[in-house]
Enzyme design. Sequence first.
Site: not given
Length: 245
Positions: A11, A13-14, A132, A206, A211
């Site tokens: 996973d 985050e961005a 994504y 998140h 996640d």
Amino acid sequence: MINIKTLVYFDLEATGLKSSGRPRISEIAFVAVNFEDIGELHLQIQNQIRNKNNQDFLFQIESLLPRVLNKLTLCVYPMATIMPEVTDITGLDNYNLTSQTRFDANTGDLLNTFLARLPNPVCLVAHNGNAYDFPLLKAEMKKASIHLGSEIVCADSYIGMKALFQNSIELIETVDTDNKRRQPPQSFSLENVHKHLLGCKPSRSHGAEADCLALLRTTAALGKEWLDWGENNSKLFSEYKAIWV
Ligand code: DCM
Ligand code: MG
């Protein structure tokens, strides 16, 4: 079809969604498990749900994990502004990330070194990964002039779960009524499918590692059907296009 040895839940985050233009990575997590340990976890989850004890249920479900895990979590300075709406959901901002290293060739090397020491073939699993996470990782790798291991394959659990529910497979005994059990969830967001299959939302969302762990549990709740789908529907990371160039 490929005989996967290691599933690496993945996973990112961005700084924003795809629609934000040019999202930049702020956090990466890999949680690697032996393929066959997901089958074992499936049985433990079924057992836990059958003996549901309301008080500690969420705690008990979240403490179910394979004993053998390899994890890598990295924070990354994104080199772009993180909007307050994004910080509100991830807890990451341009201040708390100030002293973190940017995504550079060393970061790519670290990811490759981590993946290379796992039993192969290795399959990355990300929820909505085709749209994504995989193309975004590809973009950052390209920008840093580095390639991910050429044999790494990828599977998108969002697509997989939709397909499995559409095929009305035999699902595990959820805490819902028999009738609800075989109905698809209203949304295939990770939080929602976790609730649908395990009876509760994840306690944390998140964060990249949180996640990954939520996704690991959710796919384990599906058991063999998930494992079969992954082996039949994974594709090479090298075939993905970067989300931006
Ligand atoms: N994201 C966003 N707005 C949302 C959900 C996600 O901008 N409502 C972006 C920021 C997150 C990234 O997508 O860091 C990854 O989402 P997730 O935490 O669900 O993996
Ligand atoms: Mg996340």
